[in-house]
Write an enzyme that holds these catalytic residues in place. Structure first.
Site, PDB file in Angstrom:
ATOM      1  N   ASP A   1      -1.383   2.003  -0.837  1.00 14.82           N
ATOM      2  CA  ASP A   1      -1.353   0.598  -0.438  1.00 14.82           C
ATOM      3  C   ASP A   1       0.050   0.057  -0.675  1.00 14.82           C
ATOM      4  OD1 ASP A   1      -3.802  -1.744  -0.123  1.00 14.82           O
ATOM      5  OD2 ASP A   1      -1.777  -2.427  -0.637  1.00 14.82           O
ATOM      6  N   ILE A   2       0.537  -0.750   0.278  1.00 15.47           N
ATOM      7  CA  ILE A   2       1.892  -1.295   0.203  1.00 15.47           C
ATOM      8  C   ILE A   2       2.016  -2.327  -0.924  1.00 15.47           C
ATOM      9  CG2 ILE A   2       1.679  -3.270   1.786  1.00 15.47           C
ATOM     10  CD1 ILE A   2       4.195  -2.201   3.222  1.00 15.47           C
TER      11      ILE A   2
ATOM     12  N   ASN B   1     -13.841  -4.086   1.437  1.00 17.75           N
ATOM     13  CA  ASN B   1     -13.870  -5.510   1.752  1.00 17.75           C
ATOM     14  C   ASN B   1     -14.339  -5.649   3.199  1.00 17.75           C
ATOM     15  OD1 ASN B   1     -12.815  -6.223  -0.765  1.00 17.75           O
ATOM     16  ND2 ASN B   1     -10.714  -5.999  -0.049  1.00 17.75           N
TER      17      ASN B   1
ATOM     18  N   GLY C   1     -12.152 -11.006   1.749  1.00 12.61           N
ATOM     19  CA  GLY C   1     -10.765 -10.575   1.577  1.00 12.61           C
ATOM     20  C   GLY C   1     -10.292  -9.514   2.545  1.00 12.61           C
ATOM     21  N   GLN C   2     -11.102  -9.199   3.563  1.00 10.58           N
ATOM     22  CA  GLN C   2     -10.629  -8.201   4.530  1.00 10.58           C
ATOM     23  C   GLN C   2      -9.530  -8.812   5.401  1.00 10.58           C
ATOM     24  OE1 GLN C   2     -13.604  -6.466   7.162  1.00 10.58           O
ATOM     25  NE2 GLN C   2     -12.152  -4.914   7.909  1.00 10.58           N
TER      26      GLN C   2
ATOM     27  N   HIS D   1     -11.592   0.719   6.107  1.00 12.45           N
ATOM     28  CA  HIS D   1     -10.815   1.389   5.069  1.00 12.45           C
ATOM     29  C   HIS D   1     -11.485   1.237   3.724  1.00 12.45           C
ATOM     30  CE1 HIS D   1      -9.257  -2.736   5.434  1.00 12.45           C
ATOM     31  NE2 HIS D   1      -9.044  -2.702   4.135  1.00 12.45           N
TER      32      HIS D   1
HETATM   33  P1  5GP Z   1      -8.085  -5.529   3.064  1.00 13.06           P
HETATM   34  O1  5GP Z   1      -7.488  -6.819   2.548  1.00 13.06           O
HETATM   35  O2  5GP Z   1      -8.271  -5.598   4.563  1.00 13.06           O
HETATM   36  O3  5GP Z   1      -9.305  -5.068   2.341  1.00 13.06           O
HETATM   37  O4  5GP Z   1      -7.015  -4.410   2.759  1.00 13.06           O
HETATM   38  C1  5GP Z   1      -5.857  -4.242   3.498  1.00 13.06           C
HETATM   39  C2  5GP Z   1      -4.853  -3.590   2.589  1.00 13.06           C
HETATM   40  O5  5GP Z   1      -3.809  -3.088   3.387  1.00 13.06           O
HETATM   41  C3  5GP Z   1      -4.199  -4.558   1.578  1.00 13.06           C
HETATM   42  O6  5GP Z   1      -4.467  -4.110   0.261  1.00 13.06           O
HETATM   43  C4  5GP Z   1      -2.717  -4.495   1.924  1.00 13.06           C
HETATM   44  O7  5GP Z   1      -1.873  -4.517   0.785  1.00 13.06           O
HETATM   45  C5  5GP Z   1      -2.604  -3.196   2.689  1.00 13.06           C
HETATM   46  N1  5GP Z   1      -1.557  -3.172   3.694  1.00 13.06           N
HETATM   47  C6  5GP Z   1      -1.245  -4.164   4.568  1.00 13.06           C
HETATM   48  N2  5GP Z   1      -0.244  -3.785   5.378  1.00 13.06           N
HETATM   49  C7  5GP Z   1       0.088  -2.523   4.993  1.00 13.06           C
HETATM   50  C8  5GP Z   1       1.069  -1.592   5.466  1.00 13.06           C
HETATM   51  O8  5GP Z   1       1.836  -1.830   6.399  1.00 13.06           O
HETATM   52  N3  5GP Z   1       1.132  -0.388   4.821  1.00 13.06           N
HETATM   53  C9  5GP Z   1       0.300  -0.078   3.776  1.00 13.06           C
HETATM   54  N4  5GP Z   1       0.467   1.123   3.219  1.00 13.06           N
HETATM   55  N5  5GP Z   1      -0.635  -0.932   3.314  1.00 13.06           N
HETATM   56  C10 5GP Z   1      -0.746  -2.130   3.916  1.00 13.06           C
END
Ligand code: 5GP
Ligand code: ZN
Length: 119
Positions: free
Chosen positions: A35-36, A92, A98-99, A105
């Site tokens: 995760d970034i 999520n 929080g998605q 994923h």
């Molecule tokens: P969500 O919030 O949808 O459950 O998770 C999305 C995740 O993707 C977040 O934890 C966010 O930090 C991660 N993320 C967003 N953009 C990028 C990216 O460009 N590269 C990587 N490796 N992770 C990302």
């Protein structure tokens, strides 16, 4: 068609390599990358190569690939050596939860104490 790549999807682009990511494991059906914006010492995202907007729709349409995702998460946990101390797998689902990326994923979180219930 269900599962087809989406032109505007960030994680479809990670799967193809168009968007760079630090990969930690790849299988025939899944890709795992860091995760970034990590929320724990180990924070890895595991995604199916096919595109579905969330984990539940993936599981409904392609249950074997949803199972592959969980197997891959367990393998990454062992690879990252958080299997002994404990880890959490989070899906999520929906903006209220929080998605932010609408390609299914799993978050694999570990390497620190994890509170329950989560926020
Ligand atoms: P969500 O919030 O949808 O459950 O998770 C999305 C995740 O993707 C977040 O934890 C966010 O930090 C991660 N993320 C967003 N953009 C990028 C990216 O460009 N590269 C990587 N490796 N992770 C990302
Ligand atoms: Zn996608």
């Amino acid at each position: 068609m269900a599962g087809e790549p989406q032109a505007d999807c960030l994680f479809c682009k990670v799967v193809t390599g168009e968007v760079p990511a630090t990969l930690v494991r790849e299988t025939e059906t899944t890709v795992a990358f860091r995760d970034i914006n990590p929320q724990a010492p180990t924070h890895v995202l595991i995604v199916p190569r096919v595109h579905y907007p969330d984990a539940a729709s993936l599981a409904a349409a392609e249950p074997q690939i949803a199972a592959d995702l969980l197997v891959a998460a367990g393998e990454v946990a062992a690879q990252e050596k958080v299997d002994g101390t404990g880890f959490r797998i989070v899906f999520n689902t929906g903006t209220g939860a929080g998605q932010t990326v609408f390609h299914a994923h799993a978050h694999l979180l570990g390497g620190r104490g994890l509170n329950w219930p989560p926020g």
